[in-house]
Design an enzyme around this catalytic site. Structure first.
Site, PDB file in Angstrom:
ATOM      1  CE  LYS A  22       3.155  -9.256  -5.779  1.00 12.80           C
ATOM      2  NZ  LYS A  22       2.340  -8.475  -4.876  1.00 12.80           N
ATOM      3  CB  THR A  25       2.801 -10.161  -0.971  1.00 14.38           C
ATOM      4  OG1 THR A  25       1.644 -10.890  -1.367  1.00 14.38           O
ATOM      5  CG2 THR A  25       3.377 -10.744   0.299  1.00 14.38           C
ATOM      6  CD  GLU A  75       0.802  -5.972  -3.877  1.00 16.09           C
ATOM      7  OE1 GLU A  75       1.237  -6.659  -4.817  1.00 16.09           O
ATOM      8  OE2 GLU A  75       0.359  -6.461  -2.828  1.00 16.09           O
TER       9      GLU A  75
END
EC number: 3.5.1.135
Length: 104
Positions: A22, A25, A75
């Site tokens: 990931k 954000t 993500e």
């Protein structure tokens, strides 16, 4: 305005962040003031437990309707799941911000 020095994530995202799976954000306007080049302390939203530091690489505005497979990949989830998660966290919000980071 002073750049934030802390960032929180739901604990369910911790493993993906630590593994480098990931790398972005997506946040709303209240969290758009992170500054590229700064380092932030990262903790879990639920317990406030610090688990790493991230260097902010970029902060770019994006509309919810512009989210695509590339964002979902960053993500570490499908586009459908990403949109579902965003709607749960930020219901009805169209203007969002993509914050790209790397673990330090």
């Amino acid at each position: 305005m002073t750049a934030p020095t802390k960032m929180t994530f739901f604990s369910r995202f911790e493993a993906d962040i630590l593994a480098g799976k990931k790398t972005i954000t997506i946040r709303d306007e209240s969290e758009k003031d992170y500054q590229p080049g700064t380092t932030v302390e990262v903790s879990t939203l639920e317990e406030g437990r610090v688990f790493c530091q991230l260097k902010i690489l970029s902060v770019e505005p994006i509309a919810f309707s512009e989210l695509n497979e590339f964002h979902a990949e960053q993500e570490n989830m499908t586009l459908a799941t990403l949109k579902e998660v965003i709607q749960e966290i930020y219901p009805g919000i169209e203007q969002l911000y993509v914050i790209q980071y790397q673990r330090v």
